[in-house]
Write a protein that holds these residues in place. Structure first.
Motif, PDB file in Angstrom:
ATOM      1  N   THR A  97       1.184  -1.382  -0.285  1.00  0.00           N
ATOM      2  CA  THR A  97       0.218   0.262   0.092  1.00  0.00           C
ATOM      3  C   THR A  97       1.315   1.130  -0.332  1.00  0.00           C
ATOM      4  N   VAL A  98       0.600   1.922  -1.075  1.00  0.00           N
ATOM      5  CA  VAL A  98       1.630   3.808  -0.738  1.00  0.00           C
ATOM      6  C   VAL A  98       0.145   4.752  -1.428  1.00  0.00           C
ATOM      7  N   ALA A  99      -0.151   5.573  -0.102  1.00  0.00           N
ATOM      8  CA  ALA A  99      -0.878   6.598  -0.039  1.00  0.00           C
ATOM      9  C   ALA A  99      -2.034   6.365   0.112  1.00  0.00           C
ATOM     10  N   GLY A 100      -2.258   5.136   0.258  1.00  0.00           N
ATOM     11  CA  GLY A 100      -3.763   4.710   0.403  1.00  0.00           C
ATOM     12  C   GLY A 100      -4.406   3.473  -0.653  1.00  0.00           C
ATOM     13  N   SER A 101      -3.605   3.229  -1.420  1.00  0.00           N
ATOM     14  CA  SER A 101      -3.699   2.700  -2.885  1.00  0.00           C
ATOM     15  C   SER A 101      -3.067   1.178  -2.744  1.00  0.00           C
ATOM     16  N   THR A 102      -3.445   0.333  -3.097  1.00  0.00           N
ATOM     17  CA  THR A 102      -3.028  -1.004  -2.886  1.00  0.00           C
ATOM     18  C   THR A 102      -2.769  -1.154  -4.629  1.00  0.00           C
ATOM     19  N   TRP A 103      -2.277  -2.057  -4.641  1.00  0.00           N
ATOM     20  CA  TRP A 103      -0.552  -2.144  -5.520  1.00  0.00           C
ATOM     21  C   TRP A 103      -0.466  -3.843  -5.220  1.00  0.00           C
ATOM     22  N   ARG A 104      -1.375  -4.616  -6.309  1.00  0.00           N
ATOM     23  CA  ARG A 104      -1.276  -5.817  -6.183  1.00  0.00           C
ATOM     24  C   ARG A 104      -0.777  -6.736  -7.200  1.00  0.00           C
ATOM     25  N   ILE A 105       0.729  -8.228  -7.450  1.00  0.00           N
ATOM     26  CA  ILE A 105       1.398  -8.477  -7.747  1.00  0.00           C
ATOM     27  C   ILE A 105       0.780  -9.349  -8.528  1.00  0.00           C
ATOM     28  N   HIS A 106       1.410  -9.511  -9.699  1.00  0.00           N
ATOM     29  CA  HIS A 106       0.320 -10.946 -10.451  1.00  0.00           C
ATOM     30  C   HIS A 106       1.277 -11.512 -11.296  1.00  0.00           C
ATOM     31  N   ALA A 107       1.415 -13.050 -11.195  1.00  0.00           N
ATOM     32  CA  ALA A 107       2.270 -14.052 -12.022  1.00  0.00           C
ATOM     33  C   ALA A 107       1.791 -13.687 -13.760  1.00  0.00           C
ATOM     34  N   ALA A 108       3.268 -13.580 -14.231  1.00  0.00           N
ATOM     35  CA  ALA A 108       2.783 -13.297 -15.753  1.00  0.00           C
ATOM     36  C   ALA A 108       4.197 -13.547 -16.669  1.00  0.00           C
ATOM     37  N   PRO A 109       3.847 -14.869 -16.777  1.00  0.00           N
ATOM     38  CA  PRO A 109       4.927 -15.876 -17.752  1.00  0.00           C
ATOM     39  C   PRO A 109       4.511 -15.162 -18.916  1.00  0.00           C
ATOM     40  N   GLY A 110       5.766 -15.848 -19.737  1.00  0.00           N
ATOM     41  CA  GLY A 110       5.470 -15.389 -21.037  1.00  0.00           C
ATOM     42  C   GLY A 110       6.703 -15.039 -21.643  1.00  0.00           C
ATOM     43  N   HIS A 111       6.868 -13.992 -21.858  1.00  0.00           N
ATOM     44  CA  HIS A 111       8.207 -13.026 -22.400  1.00  0.00           C
ATOM     45  C   HIS A 111       9.058 -13.036 -21.662  1.00  0.00           C
ATOM     46  N   ASP A 112       9.141 -13.771 -19.639  1.00  0.00           N
ATOM     47  CA  ASP A 112       9.917 -14.019 -18.912  1.00  0.00           C
ATOM     48  C   ASP A 112       9.468 -15.191 -17.855  1.00  0.00           C
ATOM     49  N   PRO A 113       9.821 -16.110 -17.516  1.00  0.00           N
ATOM     50  CA  PRO A 113       8.963 -17.557 -17.053  1.00  0.00           C
ATOM     51  C   PRO A 113       8.701 -16.833 -15.432  1.00  0.00           C
ATOM     52  N   HIS A 114       9.013 -15.882 -14.880  1.00  0.00           N
ATOM     53  CA  HIS A 114       9.645 -15.617 -14.222  1.00  0.00           C
ATOM     54  C   HIS A 114       8.718 -13.842 -13.694  1.00  0.00           C
ATOM     55  N   GLU A 129      11.058 -19.285 -25.433  1.00  0.00           N
ATOM     56  CA  GLU A 129      10.737 -20.283 -26.870  1.00  0.00           C
ATOM     57  C   GLU A 129      12.291 -20.149 -27.227  1.00  0.00           C
ATOM     58  N   ILE A 130      13.328 -19.081 -27.325  1.00  0.00           N
ATOM     59  CA  ILE A 130      14.476 -19.220 -27.368  1.00  0.00           C
ATOM     60  C   ILE A 130      15.525 -21.020 -27.518  1.00  0.00           C
ATOM     61  N   GLU A 131      15.468 -21.050 -26.396  1.00  0.00           N
ATOM     62  CA  GLU A 131      15.552 -22.191 -25.740  1.00  0.00           C
ATOM     63  C   GLU A 131      15.134 -23.336 -25.694  1.00  0.00           C
ATOM     64  N   GLY A 132      13.848 -23.292 -26.368  1.00  0.00           N
ATOM     65  CA  GLY A 132      13.456 -24.468 -26.598  1.00  0.00           C
ATOM     66  C   GLY A 132      12.421 -24.780 -25.962  1.00  0.00           C
ATOM     67  N   PHE A 133      11.521 -23.804 -24.905  1.00  0.00           N
ATOM     68  CA  PHE A 133      10.568 -24.105 -24.113  1.00  0.00           C
ATOM     69  C   PHE A 133       9.702 -23.234 -24.634  1.00  0.00           C
ATOM     70  N   ALA A 134       8.214 -23.921 -24.967  1.00  0.00           N
ATOM     71  CA  ALA A 134       6.925 -23.673 -25.178  1.00  0.00           C
ATOM     72  C   ALA A 134       6.392 -22.795 -24.580  1.00  0.00           C
ATOM     73  N   ALA A 135       6.211 -21.383 -25.008  1.00  0.00           N
ATOM     74  CA  ALA A 135       5.674 -20.449 -24.152  1.00  0.00           C
ATOM     75  C   ALA A 135       4.748 -19.538 -24.441  1.00  0.00           C
ATOM     76  N   PHE A 136       4.699 -19.776 -25.883  1.00  0.00           N
ATOM     77  CA  PHE A 136       2.943 -18.831 -26.314  1.00  0.00           C
ATOM     78  C   PHE A 136       1.813 -19.058 -25.763  1.00  0.00           C
ATOM     79  N   GLU A 137       1.837 -20.127 -24.907  1.00  0.00           N
ATOM     80  CA  GLU A 137       0.305 -20.821 -24.973  1.00  0.00           C
ATOM     81  C   GLU A 137       0.522 -19.476 -23.161  1.00  0.00           C
ATOM     82  N   GLU A 138       1.312 -19.323 -22.476  1.00  0.00           N
ATOM     83  CA  GLU A 138       1.942 -18.218 -21.312  1.00  0.00           C
ATOM     84  C   GLU A 138       1.612 -16.676 -21.314  1.00  0.00           C
ATOM     85  N   VAL A 139       2.067 -16.708 -22.697  1.00  0.00           N
ATOM     86  CA  VAL A 139       1.889 -15.138 -23.100  1.00  0.00           C
ATOM     87  C   VAL A 139       0.475 -15.328 -24.108  1.00  0.00           C
TER      88      VAL A 139
END
Ligand SMILES: [Zn+2]
Length: 305
Positions: free
Chosen positions: A127-144, A173-183
């Motif tokens: 929370t900053v200045a009363g606003s909530t900022w939430r973290i979401h996982a977003a794999p695809g471009h980078d798995p982490h 995908e460069i390393e040969g791991f399918a990740a378009f579905e994650e995108v």
């Protein structure tokens, strides 16, 4: 046009450095992503100009590509009490400073060593200045990779998961791991959040989120139907990134750099085995020149913006 709430500053940078978001209230000043190391002074100057005499209290990295955390070490030196939070997937590799897993070695890029204080897990919030900022996982471009959503004001820090026109290279995908579905799943997750404004990792902030999602999905469909197109795009991005850093280099030295970048070898052997690495690399340079991204003369290659 949209406005950002007071206490939220968006620093749009050139493409070598990721954009930065500074979020502050009376007690805290958090910088999301810190750019490439060659621009660390510029990043620090932007922060200092906004905070005046107040110190930066935290860094949060959406992911650990060199253009997103290259300024960490410099800022840690300037602000001794600074805490640094990163996505959990690479935490132990930061502690060991494994430049292979952290991709600095295979991309032929550089990132000064920094330390972490903690991790940012999907679902957690701050929370900053009363606003909530939430973290979401977003794999695809980078798995982490993570993205950060301000639930009160509908502001999404989207990193390289969604730009106004597309998204970042799908590195697994460069390393040969399918990740378009994650995108695809990450784009769906972003749509569900219904952001009002997106602050992307590169390029301008935007509020036509539906339009951006449509463009991203059509680009993804192209890549899915022709993975060699993605490979070609990825190779060109790696070359252009290095040119942005070096601006001008002898073609023979540039090729030498290319020979040292493992990801380029992977792309070459997977998609272009029919020609030598050298011929493939020079073809990429010519394609970049044709698109106006560089100029080749005598024995030099020059960056063009
Ligand atoms: Zn990235």
């Amino acid at each position: 046009m949209f406005t950002l709430p007071s206490g939220v500053s968006f620093f749009e940078r050139g493409w070598l450095s990721s954009n930065n978001v500074l979020i502050q209230d009376d007690e805290q000043a958090i910088l999301v992503d810190t750019g490439y190391w060659t621009h660390a002074d510029q990043t620090a100057a932007l922060v200092a100009a906004t905070l005046k005499e107040r110190p930066l209290t935290s860094i949060m990295n959406t992911h650990l590509h060199s253009d997103h955390c290259g300024g960490n070490a410099h800022l840690q030196g300037l602000y001794p009490a600074l805490t640094t939070y990163i996505p959990p997937g690479h935490a132990s590799f930061v502690d060991q400073w494994d430049v292979n897993v952290l991709t600095y070695e295979p991309t032929g890029q550089h990132c000064p060593r920094f330390t972490k204080s903690g991790v940012l897990r999907g679902g957690e919030s701050f929370t900053v200045a009363g606003s909530t900022w939430r973290i979401h996982a977003a794999p695809g471009h980078d798995p982490h990779s993570i993205i950060i959503f301000n639930e009160s004001d509908g502001i999404l820090i989207s990193a390289d998961a969604l730009w106004e026109n597309g998204f970042g290279v799908v590195f697994p995908e460069i390393e040969g791991f399918a990740a378009f579905e994650e995108v695809k799943l990450t784009l769906a997750a972003i749509e569900q959040l219904k952001p009002r404004v997106v602050l992307p990792g590169h390029g301008s902030a935007f509020d036509d989120v539906d339009g951006a999602l449509e463009r991203a999905r059509s680009r993804l469909a192209q890549f899915e139907s022709a993975p060699d197109k993605h490979a070609n795009y990825a190779a060109k991005v790696l070359l252009k990134f290095k040119l942005l850093e070096l601006q001008k280099i002898k073609l023979v030295d540039y090729l030498g750099w290319g020979q040292s970048a493992q990801y380029l070898h992977l792309l070459h052997t997977t998609y272009s085995q029919g020609i030598s690495f050298e011929a493939w690399f020079l073809d990429l340079c010519k394609a970049l020149e044709k698109s106006g991204a560089c100029l080749i003369n005598d024995e030099y290659i020059n960056n063009r913006n």
